[in-house]
Design a protein around this motif. Structure first.
Motif, PDB file in Angstrom:
ATOM      1  N   ASP A 389       0.831  -1.211   0.000  1.00 31.53           N
ATOM      2  CA  ASP A 389       0.000   0.000   0.000  1.00 31.53           C
ATOM      3  C   ASP A 389       0.863   1.257   0.000  1.00 31.53           C
ATOM      4  OD1 ASP A 389      -2.031   1.828   0.202  1.00 31.53           O
ATOM      5  OD2 ASP A 389      -2.364   1.500   2.339  1.00 31.53           O
ATOM      6  N   SER A 410      -6.744 -10.526  -3.845  1.00 28.04           N
ATOM      7  CA  SER A 410      -8.071 -10.050  -3.448  1.00 28.04           C
ATOM      8  C   SER A 410      -9.105 -11.168  -3.459  1.00 28.04           C
ATOM      9  CB  SER A 410      -8.525  -8.923  -4.388  1.00 28.04           C
ATOM     10  OG  SER A 410      -7.699  -7.794  -4.240  1.00 28.04           O
ATOM     11  N   ILE A 419      -9.533  -9.103   2.600  1.00 28.35           N
ATOM     12  CA  ILE A 419     -10.099  -7.792   2.907  1.00 28.35           C
ATOM     13  C   ILE A 419      -9.019  -6.723   2.901  1.00 28.35           C
ATOM     14  CG2 ILE A 419     -11.280  -6.443   4.675  1.00 28.35           C
ATOM     15  CD1 ILE A 419     -13.044  -8.387   3.141  1.00 28.35           C
ATOM     16  N   GLY A 420      -7.837  -7.048   3.425  1.00 29.31           N
ATOM     17  CA  GLY A 420      -6.747  -6.068   3.421  1.00 29.31           C
ATOM     18  C   GLY A 420      -6.343  -5.661   2.007  1.00 29.31           C
ATOM     19  N   ARG A 423      -9.200  -3.517   0.380  1.00 30.49           N
ATOM     20  CA  ARG A 423      -9.196  -2.138   0.868  1.00 30.49           C
ATOM     21  C   ARG A 423      -8.092  -1.317   0.214  1.00 30.49           C
ATOM     22  NH1 ARG A 423     -10.110  -3.236   7.366  1.00 30.49           N
ATOM     23  NH2 ARG A 423     -12.367  -3.657   7.250  1.00 30.49           N
ATOM     24  N   THR A 424      -6.943  -1.937   0.028  1.00 24.18           N
ATOM     25  CA  THR A 424      -5.838  -1.222  -0.615  1.00 24.18           C
ATOM     26  C   THR A 424      -6.167  -0.925  -2.070  1.00 24.18           C
ATOM     27  OG1 THR A 424      -4.311  -2.392   0.853  1.00 24.18           O
ATOM     28  CG2 THR A 424      -3.378  -1.284  -1.058  1.00 24.18           C
ATOM     29  N   LYS A 426      -9.174  -0.657  -3.394  1.00 24.42           N
ATOM     30  CA  LYS A 426     -10.252   0.331  -3.413  1.00 24.42           C
ATOM     31  C   LYS A 426      -9.730   1.732  -3.139  1.00 24.42           C
ATOM     32  CE  LYS A 426     -14.698   1.357  -1.239  1.00 24.42           C
ATOM     33  NZ  LYS A 426     -15.666   0.939  -0.192  1.00 24.42           N
ATOM     34  N   LYS A 427      -8.701   1.823  -2.332  1.00 22.38           N
ATOM     35  CA  LYS A 427      -8.108   3.122  -2.013  1.00 22.38           C
ATOM     36  C   LYS A 427      -7.564   3.812  -3.256  1.00 22.38           C
ATOM     37  CE  LYS A 427      -4.352   5.020   0.808  1.00 22.38           C
ATOM     38  NZ  LYS A 427      -3.279   4.667   1.789  1.00 22.38           N
ATOM     39  N   GLU A 511     -16.174 -10.206  -3.542  1.00 23.62           N
ATOM     40  CA  GLU A 511     -16.043  -9.098  -2.584  1.00 23.62           C
ATOM     41  C   GLU A 511     -15.334  -7.891  -3.189  1.00 23.62           C
ATOM     42  OE1 GLU A 511     -16.197 -10.848   1.937  1.00 23.62           O
ATOM     43  OE2 GLU A 511     -14.257 -10.749   0.939  1.00 23.62           O
ATOM     44  N   ALA A 515     -17.136  -4.350  -3.242  1.00 26.52           N
ATOM     45  CA  ALA A 515     -16.499  -3.212  -2.572  1.00 26.52           C
ATOM     46  C   ALA A 515     -16.370  -2.020  -3.521  1.00 26.52           C
ATOM     47  CB  ALA A 515     -15.127  -3.624  -2.041  1.00 26.52           C
TER      48      ALA A 515
END
Length: 828
Positions: A389, A410, A419-420, A423-424, A426-427, A511, A515
Motif C-alpha cells: 500500500d 483479493s 479484505i486487506g 481495501r488497498t 479500493k483506495k 467481494e 467493494a
C-alpha cells in the motif's frame, strides 16, 4: 589587557555587553564576574564624566591605561589570596602532574608531525582517457584490474571467514555486546542504520570498507570494458569461459555475507547497489542489455538485478521472521493480564521491506513478486499488503506491479488477507489510469467464482441422482424404507455442504466487485448478468452475498436506483431482493425516488405486485389504492403470498413520525370491496379473510369489531353495492361471533334499496345471507313484495319451506298477503 576598550561613555554600565566567558584563572573573566555580582547586589559604579569632544587620542589612551592598571592590581591581590587558601601539593602529586604534561606534549608533537606529513604536496596522478590509449594498453588495463579484483577478493574472503569464525563460537557474546552499544538514534524504524556522508554506516569497519572497495573495482572493470568497446567499436568477450566468470565468483562472498544478515548489512547492501547502478547508468543508460537477452549474463545490469533479487529475498525472509516472532510475543503477553490492567498496544509493522523498496536505486519488474510469501501466510499478511500500500504510493514506477499482486490476492481464501488487499485496491480505484484494469479484474473474478459455483452445484446434483438411482429390487419394503430415509439424510448433508462451498466461493471472488460498487454502482449490472443464467442454488447464494452491500445503501438508495431500473430480464428475483432490503425496516418510509422508480418499472415491464409490497407505505393515497389490486392478485391459497399481503396491509395502516397512515383500517376494508379488487376473483375474498385473520403479537385481532361494523355500515350505503359485502358480514358473524342483528340490519337496508333489482351477484349473496341468518331474517319477508319473494324462493328452494312455515304461524289476517304461497304448497 591594555587593548580592552573602555566602558561606555554614556554612564550606562549595564548596557555594555558582558565579556566572553573564560577559564577560572582568566582575570578578565573574574573581573566580569565581579562586575556582574556588583550589579546584581545593587551597588553602583562611579560614573565617569562624559567625554569631551576636544579630548585628544592621547588623553583617551592615558585613561585606558589607568583603568587597566587598577584591574591588574586587583587581579594580583586575588591570586595571592587564592594561593594562600589552596593546600600545597605533595611530591607524588607533583610528579604525576608532570608526567601528564609530558605525555600531552608528546601527543601534540606526534599530531603536529602527522599534520605536516599530510600537508606535504604529492605529485598528482592522472589516469589517461580510454579513447587516448592504445588497444594494447586498454587490454592491459582491464587485465590488471581483473587481477587486482581476484587478489583482493581472496584477501577479503579470508577476512570474512575469520569474522564468521569469531561470531560462531567465542566471539558471539562480544559481538552481541558490540551490537547493543548501537544507540536507538542510529537505527531506523526498519532496523537499518543511518549512512554517513561517505556512504558507510555509523559502525562500519574495515570489512565493510573492503567490500565496498572490491565492488567498486568490479564496477570499474565493467566501465573500462564498455569504454574500450566504444573506442574500438567492437564487443569484448564476457562469456563464461573468460576471466569475467572468475571475477563474478569473487564477489559472491560479499553477497552471501549480506544475505546472511540483511538487517545488519542493510546500508552496505544499498551502497553496493548504488555503485552498481551508477555503472549501469554509465554503460547502458537505455537498459538495452537486459538479462533476458542472450550473451548478457555478465553485464553489470545482470549483476545488479541478481544482487537486488537475492538481497530482497533475504530482506523479506528477515522481516517475516521478525513479524512472526513479534506476533508470538504479543499473543503470549496478551494471554497474561498486565499488572496495571491496561492492554498492550499492537506492535508496529516492520518497515525493512518498505525501506528497501523506497531506497533501492532501481526495482526490477518481477522483484515485488517476492513479497507474495508474506501474503500467503496469515500471520504476515498484514505486513505484505500494508507494505505494498505504501510502496505503490511512494514509488510510482512499481505501481502496476504492486497493484497486480494486490488484485491477485483479493480472492485469497483467508478473509483477513483478502479484505486487506481489497481495501488497498479500493483506495487507489479512483485513479482513472488503472480504473479499467481494476474493474476488469473484479468482473473476471466474479465470473470465475460463479462458474466454479455452478460446476460444484452440478456435481452435487449428479451425486444425488446417482444416489437415488441405486435401487435394490431384492430388498423387502421395510429395508427399502430404511435405505430411503438414509439416502434422504445423506442428500441433506450433501446440499448443506454444497451451500457452504458455493457461498465461500462466491464471497471470495465477488467481494472486490462489491467493494468497488460502493463507488461505482454500475458494476452491479455484472452481478445481474451472471445471476440470470445461474441455477437456483447459486442464485440463492448470490442473493445472500449481495445483502451486506445493499444494507449499506439503505440511507442512500439513490446510488442503486439507476442500476435497479436497468436490471436484465431473468433477474427479477434479485431486483426484488434489493427492493426488500432497501425497505426492510418497516418503521421507516421509503424514499419518494425509490417509490416512483419501482412504480415506473412495474408499469413499463408489467411486473407483479411483489415489487410494490414493501413500498406501499411510501405511496400517496391514490397510488396505494390503485396498487392494491396488484397486491391482492398475489394470493393463491399458499402461505407465502399471504405473508406479503399481510405486510402490505400493515404498512398501509401504520402511522409514521410526521405522517399519518395512508389508509385507516376501515378505509382499507372498504377498498378491498372496490370493483378493482373484486374483479380479481377469489383473490379478493381471500384478501378479506387475511385481513380478518391478522393478529397482534399478543394474539388480539389487528382490526377490531367496530372496524367491521363501521365498514359494513358505509358499504351498504354506497351507490354500487359490492357482492363481497355480505360475505364479509358472514365472516364477521362466524369468526368474530358478531350479533345476528348487525347482519339483519344490512339485509333490511338492502331490501329497502330493492336488492332484487341490483346486480345478479349482489342478489345471489343476499339470498345466501338470508338463508344463513334465519330465523332472524324471516321477519323481513313482510317488507319484500310478492314478486321479489318469489324470486328469492326460486333462487334457493330451501327458503320456501322456511318461509311457508313462518307464514303458517302468522295471524289469519296477515296470512292473506301470502295466500299465493300457501296455495302453492297445497297444490304441491
Amino acid at each position: 589587557m591594555a587593548d580592552q576598550p573602555a566602558p561606555g561613555a554614556d554612564g550606562d554600565f549595564g548596557a555594555a555587553p558582558p565579556p566572553p566567558p573564560g577559564r577560572p584563572d582568566d582575570k578578565e573573566a573574574r573581573i566580569s564576574a565581579s562586575s556582574r555580582a556588583r550589579l546584581a547586589s545593587g551597588q553602583k559604579r562611579s560614573v565617569r564624566a562624559p567625554r569631551d569632544d576636544t579630548d585628544t587620542d592621547e588623553e583617551q589612551q592615558m585613561r585606558m591605561l589607568e583603568e587597566n592598571a587598577k584591574r591588574v592590581r586587583l587581579d594580583d591581590s586575588t591570586d595571592v589570596h587564592n594561593k594562600k587558601t589552596q593546600p600545597s601539593m605533595s611530591e607524588e602529586e607533583r610528579r604525576q602532574l608532570v608526567e601528564k604534561q609530558q605525555k600531552a606534549a608528546a601527543v601534540d608533537k606526534e599530531m603536529e608531525a602527522e599534520m605536516k606529513a599530510a600537508l606535504i604536496s604529492v605529485p598528482q596522478f592522472n589516469l589517461p582517457a580510454v579513447d587516448k590509449m592504445t588497444p594494447e594498453a586498454r587490454a592491459k588495463q582491464v587485465e590488471d584490474a581483473i587481477v587486482r579484483v581476484i587478489s583482493g577478493s581472496q584477501m577479503l574472503q579470508k577476512f570474512i571467514q575469520h569474522k564468521r569464525l569469531l561470531t560462531s563460537t567465542a566471539g558471539a557474546d562480544r559481538n552481541n555486546a558490540q551490537r547493543s552499544r548501537v544507540t536507538s538514534a542510529e537505527v531506523t524504524t526498519g532496523g537499518a542504520r543511518h549512512v554517513l556522508a561517505n556512504g558507510l554506516t555509523t559502525n562500519s569497519g574495515v570489512l565493510e570498507d573492503g567490500m565496498i572497495m572490491l565492488v567498486r573495482l568490479v564496477i570499474n572493470c565493467y566501465i573500462m570494458v564498455v569504454e574500450s568497446s566504444r573506442a574500438e567499436d567492437k564487443q569484448i568477450s564476457m562469456d563464461a569461459a573468460s576471466k569475467w566468470n572468475e571475477m563474478h565468483a569473487c564477489v559472491e562472498e560479499i553477497l552471501k555475507d549480506i544475505v546472511d544478515a540483511p538487517r545488519e548489512r542493510y546500508n552496505l547492501a544499498l551502497t553496493l547497489l548504488y555503485e552498481m547502478w551508477m555503472a549501469v547508468v554509465i554503460t547502458d543508460p537505455d537498459l538495452a542489455n537486459t538479462p533476458d537477452k542472450p550473451k548478457c549474463e555478465f553485464t553489470v545490469l545482470a549483476l545488479y538485478m541478481r544482487w537486488c533479487e537475492c538481497i530482497f529475498e533475504a530482506i523479506v525472509s528477515e522481516s517475516m521472521d521478525t513479524t512472526s516472532n513479534r506476533a508470538v510475543a504479543q499473543n503470549t503477553s496478551s494471554a497474561e493480564t498486565p499488572a496495571n490492567g491496561v492492554p498492550q498496544p499492537p506492535q508496529e509493522l516492520d518497515s525493512l521491506i518498505l525501506d528497501f523498496i523506497k531506497e533501492a536505486p532501481y526495482i526490477p519488474p518481477g522483484l515485488l513478486s517476492k513479497i507474495e510469501p508474506c501474503l500467503k501466510n496469515p500471520v504476515t499478511a498484514t505486513l505484505g499488503f500494508a507494505t505494498l500500500d505504501q510502496a505503490i504510493e511512494l514509488r510510482p514506477p512499481i505501481f502496476q506491479a504492486g497493484l497486480t499482486i494486490l488484485l491477485t490476492y483479493s480472492v485469497h481464501p483467508d478473509r483477513a488477507t483478502r479484505i486487506g488487499c481489497i481495501r488497498t485496491v479500493k483506495k487507489h480505484y479512483s485513479m482513472s489510469v488503472i480504473m479499467e484494469k481494476i474493474e476488469k479484474s473484479a468482473v473476471t473474478s466474479l465470473q470465475f467464482g460463479v462458474n466454479a459455483a455452478i460446476a460444484h452445484s452440478k456435481d452435487v446434483e449428479e451425486k444425488i441422482t446417482r444416489l437415488f438411482s441405486q435401487v435394490n429390487d431384492t430388498q423387502d419394503q421395510q429395508q427399502a424404507d430404511s435405505d430411503l430415509a438414509a439416502k434422504k439424510a445423506e442428500v441433506l448433508a450433501l446440499r448443506k455442504r454444497a451451500d457452504q462451498v458455493i457461498d465461500g466461493t462466491l464471497v471470495s471472488h465477488s467481494e472486490l466487485l462489491l467493494a468497488l460498487s460502493t463507488k461505482n454502482t454500475d458494476l452491479l449490472l455484472h452481478v445481474f448478468d451472471v445471476y440470470k443464467n445461474a441455477p437456483s442454488a447459486v442464485q440463492i447464494a448470490i442473493r445472500r452475498m449481495i445483502t451486506p452491500l445493499v444494507k449499506s445503501m439503505v440511507n442512500t438508495p439513490g446510488k442503486i436506483i439507476p442500476v435497479l431500473i436497468k436490471f436484465p430480464q431473468g433477474a427479477e428475483t434479485l431486483a426484488l431482493r434489493i427492493i426488500f432490503l432497501l425497505c426492510a425496516d418497516s418503521s421507516r418510509v421509503p424514499s419518494r425516488e425509490l417509490v416512483m422508480s419501482v412504480l415506473s418499472m412495474c408499469a413499463t415491464r408489467n411486473l407483479d405486485g411483489n415489487f410494490i409490497v414493501f413500498i406501499v407505505n411510501g405511496m400517496e393515497r391514490t397510488e396505494a389504492v390503485n396498487s392494491l389490486p396488484m397486491i391482492v392478485k398475489l394470493l393463491n391459497g399458499t402461505e407465502g403470498p399471504r405473508t406479503l399481503v399481510r405486510e402490505s396491509f400493515t404498512r398501509l395502516t401504520t402511522s409514521y413520525v410526521g405522517r399519518p397512515s395512508i389508509l385507516s383500517p376501515t378505509e382499507l376494508l372498504m377498498t378491498l370491496h372496490s370493483d378493482a379488487v373484486t374483479n380479481t376473483g377469489n383473490c379478493a375474498m381471500e384478501a378479506i379473510t387475511v385481513y380478518e385473520a391478522m393478529r397482534k403479537p399478543d394474539g388480539s385481532p389487528m382490526y377490531t369489531t367496530p372496524v367491521f361494523e363501521a365498514a359494513l355500515k358505509l358499504l351498504v350505503d354506497q351507490e354500487d353495492i359490492s357482492p363481497l359485502m355480505l360475505q364479509t358480514a358472514d365472516i364477521y358473524h362466524r369468526r368474530r361471533n358478531g350479533p345476528t342483528g348487525t347482519v339483519v340490519k344490512l339485509l333490511h337496508r338492502l331490501i329497502e334499496r330493492k336488492v332484487w333489482d341490483m346486480a345478479d351477484s349482489v342478489f345471489e349473496t343476499f339470498v345466501k345471507s338470508f338463508w344463513a341468518m334465519q330465523p332472524g331474517t324471516l321477519a323481513l319477508i313482510k317488507l319484500i313484495p310478492a314478486d321479489a319473494l318469489k324470486r328469492i324462493i326460486d333462487r334457493d328452494q330451501r327458503l320456501g319451506d322456511s318461509i311457508k312455515e313462518y307464514v303458517s304461524k302468522m295471524p289469519e289476517k296477515s296470512r292473506k298477503t301470502y295466500k299465493w304461497l300457501l296455495e302453492d304448497s297445497k297444490e304441491s
